[in-house]
Design an enzyme around this catalytic site. Sequence first.
Site, short mmCIF file in Angstrom:
data_model
loop_
_atom_site.label_atom_id
_atom_site.label_comp_id
_atom_site.label_asym_id
_atom_site.label_seq_id
_atom_site.Cartn_x
_atom_site.Cartn_y
_atom_site.Cartn_z
N ARG A 50 0.97 -1.04 -0.10
CA ARG A 50 0.02 0.13 0.13
C ARG A 50 0.86 1.17 -0.08
O ARG A 50 0.70 2.17 -0.58
CB ARG A 50 -1.01 -0.13 1.22
CG ARG A 50 -1.65 1.43 1.44
CD ARG A 50 -2.93 1.16 2.37
NE ARG A 50 -2.84 0.51 3.30
CZ ARG A 50 -2.19 0.72 4.39
NH1 ARG A 50 -1.80 2.04 4.55
NH2 ARG A 50 -2.26 -0.10 5.60
N ASP A 174 -8.19 17.88 -14.35
CA ASP A 174 -8.61 16.67 -15.04
C ASP A 174 -8.00 16.55 -16.44
O ASP A 174 -8.65 17.09 -17.27
CB ASP A 174 -10.15 16.23 -14.71
CG ASP A 174 -10.54 15.04 -15.16
OD1 ASP A 174 -9.94 14.22 -16.00
OD2 ASP A 174 -11.31 14.45 -14.50
N1 PLP Z 1 -12.78 12.19 -14.89
C1 PLP Z 1 -13.52 12.21 -15.97
C2 PLP Z 1 -13.17 13.29 -17.14
C3 PLP Z 1 -13.91 10.86 -16.63
O1 PLP Z 1 -14.60 10.86 -17.67
C4 PLP Z 1 -14.14 9.89 -15.59
C5 PLP Z 1 -14.93 8.78 -16.10
O2 PLP Z 1 -15.76 8.58 -16.76
C6 PLP Z 1 -13.70 10.12 -14.47
C7 PLP Z 1 -12.78 11.08 -14.30
C8 PLP Z 1 -13.77 9.13 -13.17
O3 PLP Z 1 -12.69 7.86 -13.78
P1 PLP Z 1 -13.00 6.40 -13.28
O4 PLP Z 1 -14.20 5.81 -13.97
O5 PLP Z 1 -11.82 5.66 -13.80
O6 PLP Z 1 -13.08 6.33 -11.73
#
Ligand code: PLP
Length: 401
Positions: A50, A174
């Site tokens: 971990r 993101d």
């Molecule tokens: N961020 C974006 C832009 C996404 O499209 C997604 C999932 O579709 C996520 C985060 C979340 O990721 P995960 O599904 O791998 O938890």
Amino acid sequence: MADSFGFSTRLIRESVAVDKQTGAANVPVYLSSTFHQKSFDQFGKYDYSRSGNPTREVLEQAIARLEGGVRGFAFASGMAAISTAFLLLSSGDHAVVPKNVYGGTFRILTQVLGRLGIEHTFVNMTDLDEVERAIRPNTKVIYIETPSNPTFRITDIHAISQIARTHRCYTFADNTFMSPVFQRPLALGADLVLHSATKFISGHSDVVAGLAVAGGEELAEKMYFLQNALGAVLGVQDAWLLLRGLKTLDVRIRRSAASARKIAGFLAEQPEVRHVYYPGLPDHPGHAVQARQSESGGAVLSFDLGNEAGARLFVDRVEIPVFAVSLGAVESILSYPPRMSHAELSPDEQKDAGISSGLLRLSVGLEDSEDLICDLRRGLSAVRESKNGAVRSGESCGRLS
Ligand code: PLP
């Protein structure tokens, strides 16, 4: 030294990681939860998986270097990475978030973090004045997702990072839709990059994973503490699969993006399509910012067929794309955001985020773009026939006919 190589070379160099002991061309899958310590007083680099695992570490170093950060972190899902990042905040802190943020991020903000006293304000992230106005003395993070999903609004990463810096708060970005091949937010001023690595980085719809990269040491220390404390780490076999995905990321996403650009142009000319959302099209409102901060419009686009009935007919008629949530894979994936990725939003919230009832999202895969266009043409003919009351035409697409 390594940075003088082109990005595609660096992708391979970072992900190959020749094993020092055996010369194996790939890092071994270290399926071990624990590690023997040399003596009572002498503890080695690894103790418990971990806290750190040699396979996962190669992936974490690779993504850190590719995003241009100081340290990478691999998580069990994109949401695990995003949740861990938000838990850098404490009760009474505040985040500014785009109103059309990914549904899972929306859910954690509204249904979990709020309960813990972490506040948020949803804004139109393309409106810098609105972002400034939303900042409060307790704001700790401006969270961005660009292009946003599913209407591909473009956030100016540099401008937002400047605002965040002025107000002494972090910028979290993101970068799922662009990947480090097309966009590197840390170089534009962001502090933390997040990925649903389930998407382009894995690339084969076979892994659920998340990645985070910190731009500076202080944030890296805090992220490491939380990764270990919360424990939502990525499994070792999945870490290995992500390393394999990284090796072909450059060719996959470039090829898919080239097809997406063609398909967006095709759809924009079709009478059944009300609107195409793709930042690679010159008339997209965010096109100039996108061209400045990213190398491409990406491999995903959305289009509006006017109403749910049209979207249904289209989905029933096409044969190539998988009809599913997710994106960024070798196979094209078609989805219906109002009931899938953005089902968490109420009808009013969907309307506010520009998610109309006829909206479909297409993640373009590695199929022949001409086959895809032919298949989309077939889907559109279903919409047209329903309007005209016409009989189904016998259009054919290459091998599918
Ligand atoms: N961020 C974006 C832009 C996404 O499209 C997604 C999932 O579709 C996520 C985060 C979340 O990721 P995960 O599904 O791998 O938890």
